[in-house]
Motif scaffolding. Sequence first.
Motif, short mmCIF file in Angstrom:
data_model
loop_
_atom_site.label_atom_id
_atom_site.label_comp_id
_atom_site.label_asym_id
_atom_site.label_seq_id
_atom_site.Cartn_x
_atom_site.Cartn_y
_atom_site.Cartn_z
N ALA A 23 0.84 -1.20 0.00
CA ALA A 23 0.00 0.00 0.00
C ALA A 23 0.88 1.25 0.00
N CYS A 71 -9.69 7.10 -6.31
CA CYS A 71 -10.70 6.64 -5.37
C CYS A 71 -11.74 7.73 -5.15
N PHE A 82 -9.26 11.15 4.62
CA PHE A 82 -8.24 10.72 3.67
C PHE A 82 -7.11 11.76 3.58
N GLU A 85 -5.06 11.70 6.75
CA GLU A 85 -4.23 10.50 6.83
C GLU A 85 -2.97 10.65 5.98
N HIS A 86 -3.06 11.46 4.92
CA HIS A 86 -1.91 11.59 4.01
C HIS A 86 -1.37 13.00 4.01
N SER A 136 -2.71 3.31 -3.63
CA SER A 136 -3.36 2.01 -3.50
C SER A 136 -3.33 1.56 -2.05
N SER A 137 -4.41 0.96 -1.62
CA SER A 137 -4.42 0.40 -0.26
C SER A 137 -3.93 -1.05 -0.29
N ARG A 138 -3.56 -1.54 -1.50
CA ARG A 138 -3.04 -2.91 -1.62
C ARG A 138 -1.65 -2.96 -2.26
#
Length: 446
Positions: A23, A71, A82, A85-86, A136-138
């Motif tokens: 991520a 997103c 969001f 968080e960033h 990406s969270s993945r």
Amino acid sequence: MKQISAIIEQLDTALAGEWPDTAGIRQFSYSLQKQPDTGLLEWLSAQPCYPKFYWQQRDGNEEAAVCGDVCAFGNMSQAQAFIREHQDVPDLHLWGLNAFNADNDDADFAANALFLPRIELCRKGTTYWLRCTVFSSRSLRDEARRTRLFLRSLVASRDLPPIASRVIQHQHLPAQPQWNELISQALTCIEQQQFDKVVLARKTTLTLSQPLNACAFLAASREVNHHCYHFMLAFTPQQAFLGSSPERLFLRDHTELFTEALAGTVANHPDDDEAQALGEWLLNDGKNQRENLLVVDDICQRLQGGAHSLDVMPAEILRLRKVQHLRRSIHGELAEADDAGCLQRLQPTAAVAGLPRQAAREFIARYEPFDRQWYAGSAGYLSTEQSEFTVALRSAAVKGYQLELYAGAGIVAGSDAAQEWQEIENKAAGLRTLLEEHYTPAVQAG
Ligand SMILES: C=C(O[C@@H]1C=C(C(=O)O)C=C[C@H]1O)C(=O)O
Ligand SMILES: [Mg+2]
């Protein structure tokens, strides 16, 4: 726009490098050496990627054309979470719309369309830049691959097509007799002190001879509707919501807040002296002053506990192409930088709903014969340092062969149904007249 394609090549090289299978978020920003050959709206119009969002600040100094969604967010609180968080990504901007009923979670209608775009082409003054965000969270590696594919779908800018749609038919909802009834009903409630003000609106559905190009339509509006924010969210090639609105919901610069009471309306006149006389009348008219002062009261009440040192400027006249308004600018200092809080406090203000807010909203929900959806919601962006939203007025939904125009008016004690009808006609004319004025008939074959 050769520069843009050169930047995209550079970006592609960066994306082709090694990326972790985890991520994360990365942002790339490139400044353009000179002004692009065509405007940002032309560039955006050419792109085959959805969603697309365009925004121009009302002083004309800031402009953004963004597309593709990395997103999307269901509401402002999620969008703000969001961003927070960033915070290490300094230029993270989320763009889009909030519906009139922004807090209505269970509506069929998606209440919010805020998103993190893949590509942003922006201008401030004469400085241009292009920004690309990979998130990406993945897996950043997968996302970098997707972003490269996305970049390949971008195309060169081209001129906007002329507006060739003619109005074949129109339908007002409510029609004038129902409008008159609605106004007298509202006036009865005002007399009975259920509320002091309610803003009632009309949806006009125009049937067109051919589908309208939303970007071309907005460009035509921007050309003539000065002192306005211009915004557009295109969902698909035939579906968009757009407008040219004079009204700021809020601008937040760190913890400084700028908002305004824009309410009270008279027609404009092409002649300066005539227009000035109408403006003088507006400044001295009791009913219009009341309409405006109720908005000042509402905003000041709503900001209590969230902002201090509120300053309300004296009333001024804002002269637009079809109408003139009373405006009182309001400035304050926020307790904290909280855009979700600002939206919750300020949307909808008494300029588009009424006072008290709840009673007015209930009246609208119960008696206005259509769903407002994006109309009278807000359009703009949020970021760590600055956020700005315009009230989504003087707006329209583009739906293939149909164009839905929205316009409303504040009803207070002393309102007259026929005058309020004329007021909404004048407000709707800001967009509607573009179809007549810009009509270029198709060249006959043979
Ligand atoms: C509701 C609209 O406009 C609002 C209502 C106004 C009024 O009633 O005087 C003026 C400006 C806006 O705050 C609209 O344009 O649809
Ligand atoms: Mg009015």
